[in-house]
Structure formats: C-alpha cells, structure tokens
Design a protein around this motif. Structure first.
Motif, PDB file in Angstrom:
ATOM      1  N   SER A  70     -15.687  12.580 -17.437  1.00 34.55           N
ATOM      2  CA  SER A  70     -15.164  12.199 -16.124  1.00 34.55           C
ATOM      3  C   SER A  70     -15.518  13.209 -15.034  1.00 34.55           C
ATOM      4  N   THR A  71     -16.089  14.353 -15.432  1.00 34.50           N
ATOM      5  CA  THR A  71     -16.411  15.381 -14.429  1.00 34.50           C
ATOM      6  C   THR A  71     -17.875  15.816 -14.463  1.00 34.50           C
ATOM      7  N   VAL A  72     -18.405  16.090 -15.640  1.00 33.82           N
ATOM      8  CA  VAL A  72     -19.731  16.711 -15.760  1.00 33.82           C
ATOM      9  C   VAL A  72     -20.827  15.673 -15.953  1.00 33.82           C
ATOM     10  N   ILE A  73     -20.617  14.727 -16.864  1.00 36.63           N
ATOM     11  CA  ILE A  73     -21.672  13.783 -17.243  1.00 36.63           C
ATOM     12  C   ILE A  73     -21.463  12.454 -16.526  1.00 36.63           C
ATOM     13  N   PRO A  74     -22.430  11.990 -15.763  1.00 33.74           N
ATOM     14  CA  PRO A  74     -22.314  10.674 -15.110  1.00 33.74           C
ATOM     15  C   PRO A  74     -22.246   9.569 -16.165  1.00 33.74           C
ATOM     16  N   THR A  75     -21.572   8.489 -15.819  1.00 39.32           N
ATOM     17  CA  THR A  75     -21.365   7.403 -16.776  1.00 39.32           C
ATOM     18  C   THR A  75     -22.347   6.258 -16.591  1.00 39.32           C
ATOM     19  N   SER A  76     -23.432   6.467 -15.847  1.00 38.29           N
ATOM     20  CA  SER A  76     -24.453   5.430 -15.747  1.00 38.29           C
ATOM     21  C   SER A  76     -25.162   5.286 -17.087  1.00 38.29           C
ATOM     22  N   ARG A  77     -25.921   4.240 -17.247  1.00 38.52           N
ATOM     23  CA  ARG A  77     -26.549   3.960 -18.538  1.00 38.52           C
ATOM     24  C   ARG A  77     -27.576   5.029 -18.931  1.00 38.52           C
ATOM     25  N   ILE A  78     -28.349   5.522 -17.985  1.00 37.26           N
ATOM     26  CA  ILE A  78     -29.463   6.402 -18.306  1.00 37.26           C
ATOM     27  C   ILE A  78     -28.995   7.771 -18.791  1.00 37.26           C
ATOM     28  N   HIS A  79     -27.971   8.347 -18.151  1.00 36.81           N
ATOM     29  CA  HIS A  79     -27.558   9.701 -18.501  1.00 36.81           C
ATOM     30  C   HIS A  79     -26.951   9.806 -19.907  1.00 36.81           C
ATOM     31  N   PRO A  80     -26.003   8.934 -20.294  1.00 35.85           N
ATOM     32  CA  PRO A  80     -25.507   9.001 -21.681  1.00 35.85           C
ATOM     33  C   PRO A  80     -26.595   8.728 -22.705  1.00 35.85           C
ATOM     34  N   THR A  81     -27.522   7.839 -22.371  1.00 31.13           N
ATOM     35  CA  THR A  81     -28.608   7.539 -23.293  1.00 31.13           C
ATOM     36  C   THR A  81     -29.438   8.779 -23.583  1.00 31.13           C
ATOM     37  N   LEU A  82     -29.788   9.509 -22.534  1.00 32.46           N
ATOM     38  CA  LEU A  82     -30.559  10.737 -22.716  1.00 32.46           C
ATOM     39  C   LEU A  82     -29.746  11.793 -23.448  1.00 32.46           C
ATOM     40  N   LEU A  83     -28.444  11.865 -23.166  1.00 32.26           N
ATOM     41  CA  LEU A  83     -27.596  12.841 -23.843  1.00 32.26           C
ATOM     42  C   LEU A  83     -27.510  12.543 -25.334  1.00 32.26           C
ATOM     43  N   TRP A  84     -27.318  11.281 -25.689  1.00 32.92           N
ATOM     44  CA  TRP A  84     -27.223  10.917 -27.104  1.00 32.92           C
ATOM     45  C   TRP A  84     -28.543  11.200 -27.831  1.00 32.92           C
ATOM     46  N   THR A  85     -29.659  10.893 -27.192  1.00 33.69           N
ATOM     47  CA  THR A  85     -30.963  11.171 -27.794  1.00 33.69           C
ATOM     48  C   THR A  85     -31.164  12.667 -27.973  1.00 33.69           C
ATOM     49  N   PHE A  86     -30.768  13.436 -26.984  1.00 35.10           N
ATOM     50  CA  PHE A  86     -30.876  14.895 -27.067  1.00 35.10           C
ATOM     51  C   PHE A  86     -30.005  15.425 -28.207  1.00 35.10           C
ATOM     52  N   CYS A  87     -28.811  14.884 -28.361  1.00 35.15           N
ATOM     53  CA  CYS A  87     -27.907  15.329 -29.432  1.00 35.15           C
ATOM     54  C   CYS A  87     -28.511  15.062 -30.811  1.00 35.15           C
ATOM     55  N   ASP A  88     -29.155  13.896 -30.968  1.00 35.06           N
ATOM     56  CA  ASP A  88     -29.798  13.615 -32.242  1.00 35.06           C
ATOM     57  C   ASP A  88     -30.966  14.563 -32.495  1.00 35.06           C
ATOM     58  N   ALA A  89     -31.707  14.907 -31.444  1.00 39.43           N
ATOM     59  CA  ALA A  89     -32.798  15.874 -31.601  1.00 39.43           C
ATOM     60  C   ALA A  89     -32.251  17.244 -31.997  1.00 39.43           C
ATOM     61  N   VAL A  90     -31.150  17.641 -31.383  1.00 44.33           N
ATOM     62  CA  VAL A  90     -30.510  18.912 -31.741  1.00 44.33           C
ATOM     63  C   VAL A  90     -30.021  18.872 -33.184  1.00 44.33           C
ATOM     64  N   GLY A  91     -29.479  17.711 -33.602  1.00 43.94           N
ATOM     65  CA  GLY A  91     -29.040  17.567 -34.980  1.00 43.94           C
ATOM     66  C   GLY A  91     -30.183  17.727 -35.965  1.00 43.94           C
ATOM     67  N   ALA A  92     -31.344  17.127 -35.662  1.00 46.20           N
ATOM     68  CA  ALA A  92     -32.513  17.274 -36.532  1.00 46.20           C
ATOM     69  C   ALA A  92     -32.978  18.732 -36.566  1.00 46.20           C
ATOM     70  N   TRP A  93     -32.988  19.385 -35.404  1.00 44.00           N
ATOM     71  CA  TRP A  93     -33.373  20.800 -35.340  1.00 44.00           C
ATOM     72  C   TRP A  93     -32.412  21.656 -36.162  1.00 44.00           C
ATOM     73  N   ALA A  94     -31.112  21.386 -36.047  1.00 42.19           N
ATOM     74  CA  ALA A  94     -30.121  22.153 -36.801  1.00 42.19           C
ATOM     75  C   ALA A  94     -30.291  21.939 -38.301  1.00 42.19           C
ATOM     76  N   LEU A  95     -30.570  20.710 -38.705  1.00 41.33           N
ATOM     77  CA  LEU A  95     -30.750  20.410 -40.131  1.00 41.33           C
ATOM     78  C   LEU A  95     -31.947  21.179 -40.697  1.00 41.33           C
ATOM     79  N   VAL A  96     -33.036  21.226 -39.941  1.00 42.86           N
ATOM     80  CA  VAL A  96     -34.225  21.967 -40.383  1.00 42.86           C
ATOM     81  C   VAL A  96     -33.906  23.456 -40.510  1.00 42.86           C
ATOM     82  N   ASN A  97     -33.160  23.992 -39.568  1.00 42.53           N
ATOM     83  CA  ASN A  97     -32.846  25.418 -39.615  1.00 42.53           C
ATOM     84  C   ASN A  97     -31.823  25.744 -40.696  1.00 42.53           C
ATOM     85  N   ILE A  98     -30.957  24.805 -41.034  1.00 37.61           N
ATOM     86  CA  ILE A  98     -30.068  25.010 -42.184  1.00 37.61           C
ATOM     87  C   ILE A  98     -30.902  25.114 -43.460  1.00 37.61           C
ATOM     88  N   TRP A  99     -31.917  24.252 -43.563  1.00 41.25           N
ATOM     89  CA  TRP A  99     -32.799  24.323 -44.719  1.00 41.25           C
ATOM     90  C   TRP A  99     -33.533  25.664 -44.771  1.00 41.25           C
TER      91      TRP A  99
END
Length: 404
Positions: A70-99
């Motif tokens: 409600s304050t930092v991230i706009p609720t339009s379609r494009i911004h959450p979409t990019l945020l979710w995609t970025f989070c999945d990329a971070v998750g893949a990066w974290a998984l590789v570094n855990i390995w």
C-alpha cells in the motif's frame, strides 16, 4: 551460467506478462485464502480509504504485506508481475548458492541444472504466474536457508521471522535452522554423528532470543500499522480456526466441511498439533545434517499445512536437487513422479468439472487432492528412507572394499 539464467528469467517474464496470468489469478490451487493477490488488492483498497481490512472476514494477509504493497509497491499489473518474476529469479540464485555451500565449491556443473529445475517446475512457475504471495514466501525461505548455510545468523533469523509472520507454520523451521547455524551445511548423511548440544547450548539460546526479538518487533510493528490486534485472528488464527473452507489442494478443507460442529474444536486441535509432532524426531534423527532435516520439514509443511498452494510442495521437490547422494537409495522415484503427474492433471480437470461445468461435485476435487497428498507423502517418505539408507550403503561399500 548467468547468461542462461537471464534468458530463462526473461522467457518467464514474457509468459507472466501474457493474459494467461489474469485467467488463473484466482485459481484455488495456485492462490489460497492467505495468498490471493485479489484479496490483497481488496485489503489495500480498504486500508487506503481508512477502513480496517481485518474488520471483515475475507482479508487474511499479513500487515507486513499490507503496508508494503500500500506504500512502496504500486498495484498496477506490470509492477507486481516484475516483482514476482524477480523473486523467482532470486529464489533460483539462492538455491544454486545453497548447493555451492553444501558441496563446498565456488562453481559446479550442476548449477544450471539446479536453477533450471527450480524455474521450470510447474508447482513454482504457475503460482508466480497467478501472483500468489506464496511465491514471496518461497523466496524468503530459500534466502533463510542460504544465510544459514553461510553462517549469517542475523540475516537468517530475520528472514525466518518475516516468513513466520507471513505464514505462521514456517516457525516450525526454527529448530533445524538453529542446528544449521551451529554446524555446517555440508553433507553428513553418510557419516552420522551426534550433535554437541551441551557445548552449543549457550549459543543456541542466544540465537533463539535473537529470533524472538525479531519476531516480537514485527508483531508490534504490525499492530502499529493496523492500529490494533484484530489482524492476529484473521491471519494467524485462520490456520487454527479454519474459518474459510474454500477448496484448495490441501487435506483440511473437505474434512472440516463434513465435520459436525460439536467435534470441530477437537479435530482442529488434533490437526494443528499434528504439524508439530514431526519437528523433534526429524531434528534428532538428522542432527548430523540439519539442512536435510529442514528439507524434510518443508515436505511435511507442503503436505499437511491448512492452506497450501502448489508452491509448498514445489519448494520441497525443488530442494531434492541439492541432495544427489540420496538418488541411488530412493525406492520408488518413478512411482512418485507418476503420482505427481497424475495429480497435476487431475486437480485442474476435476476442479473444472465441479466448478466450471457443474457435472461433478466436491468429492471429485477432493479425490484429486487425496492423490496429490499421496504423491507428496510418498516423496517425503522416500526421502526419509533414502536419507537414512545412505549411511548403511556407505558402510556396506566400505566393508566390500576391505574384503576385496
């Protein structure tokens, strides 16, 4: 690896930006009552107009998510979409570094396969496409494991406190995370040894108090944001009281739909306590490899938590790539894989027959969730067996070598 990963994430972003996301955004298999983006938008609208979103019975997101979106991230379609995609990329990066931490290497040939296995996993990708906040929880859980594997205790406990605040059952991961912070992430399945609890007792208490401090600060910050404590019942209380019986891939909703009100409190207590009984046995049995114990507990949560989505077992299945030493000891990997494939096809089919065409009923969809639960349980039991069998197999191999 960076180039291949960037290409995979870019292709994923194109699919996320396609119209398909809006069609599956409210799918009950991908977004639960606690992770639906549509409900999050509703709560944000009420919050911005001075109405307490927790005064009703539909908004169940954490105040942290409410204040952030409600304050930092706009609720339009494009911004959450990019945020979710970025989070999945971070998750893949974290998984590789855990390995890399587990294998004690800077770079390996498995890195790309581990990242690809995570990014193309439909249990991970589809909730991201539906903008389910379970994707954010999955990424935070992977970051918790990454920080713990690197020995960064404060960052690990802080991210775990945030995850537990967003989804309270994640607090059950605290004991194996503490063990991981007090030991190392490398594989010790083949050489079990006792954990020096007496020597590490004092440091363990300090880490526990640090987690408690982070958690309490987040609780009071949430109360400050919402102006009261009404959020507790609607968020954390939902996992204990199960007020919303909207169908999901879990095992709770149908059981309590058919439950007589007289017996409901008792079985709510039984189901809630059932989640906790696995923590101590798994931590004791796999005290020599706390990362593996955490992996198994994530499988328990993905199978038995009250409001699951496909992301929960998806994280468990993705983590299997970190433990190649158990592969020779899995008893029924083909059967488990076929069960998951069967459930993955049955869940949307029976849901459509029931909700879409009206030619089925609730029993149709619940039958598919039982198959899904059987697939998750089969994978979990197989991994428990394989984790225990590694040490026996290594001893037999050493005995054969000495005899020769």
């Amino acid at each position: 690896m960076a180039l291949e990963l960037a290409f995979a994430v870019a292709a994923r972003a194109v699919l996320v930006l396609s119209p398909l996301g809006s069609h599956i955004q409210d799918d009950n298999q991908l977004s639960s009552q606690l992770t639906s983006y549509s409900r999050l938008q509703e709560g944000i609208y009420l919050f911005r107009h001075g109405i307490d979103p927790y005064s009703g019975g539909s908004f169940r997101h954490s105040p942290l998510a409410l204040s952030l979106f409600s304050t930092v991230i706009p609720t339009s379609r494009i911004h959450p979409t990019l945020l979710w995609t970025f989070c999945d990329a971070v998750g893949a990066w974290a998984l590789v570094n855990i390995w890399r931490s587990r294998s004690n290497t800077q770079k390996s040939g498995r890195d790309m396969r581990i990242a690809a296995f995570y990014l193309i996993n439909p249990y991970i990708f589809l909730p991201c496409l539906a903008l389910s906040t379970s994707t954010l929880e999955t990424t935070l859980q992977l970051l918790t494991l990454l920080f713990a594997s690197r020995g960064q205790s404060s960052l690990s406990l802080l991210t775990l406190a945030i995850v537990a605040h967003l989804s309270l059952p994640a607090i059950l991961l605290l004991p194996p995370i503490l063990l991981l912070l007090l030991s190392d992430p490398q594989s010790h399945l083949a050489s079990p040894r006792s954990f020096p609890f007496q020597q590490k007792f004092r440091k363990c208490n300090l880490l526990f108090l640090e987690f408690g401090f982070f958690f309490v600060v987040l609780v009071f910050a949430s109360a400050l944001v919402t102006g009261g404590w009404g959020w507790v019942r609607n968020t954390w209380g939902a996992g204990f009281l199960l007020p919303d019986l909207t169908p999901n891939p879990g095992l709770w909703w149908y059981f309590f739909t058919e439950m007589f009100d007289h017996f409901r409190p008792f079985f709510l207590m039984v189901f809630s306590l059932h989640l906790t009984i696995y923590v101590v046995p798994l931590c004791i049995k796999f005290q020599h490899d706390p990362l593996y114990a955490t992996f198994l507990l994530l499988g328990v949560l993905g199978t038995f938590k009250p409001y699951p989505t496909l992301s929960d077992p998806g994280l468990f299945l993705s983590l299997i790539s970190l433990f190649p030493e158990i592969y020779p000891y899995l008893r029924y990997p083909i059967v488990t894989a076929l069960l998951h494939l069967h459930a993955f096809l049955l869940l949307p089919l029976f849901h459509h027959l029931w909700i879409g065409t009206g030619t089925g009923n609730a029993n149709f969809f619940y039958a598919s969730t039982l198959v899904f639960g059987l697939a998750n349980g089969g994978a979990l039991l197989d991994c428990v067996w394989a984790g225990l069998r590694v040490a026996i197999g290594e001893e037999n191999d050493r005995w054969v070598v000495t005899q020769e």
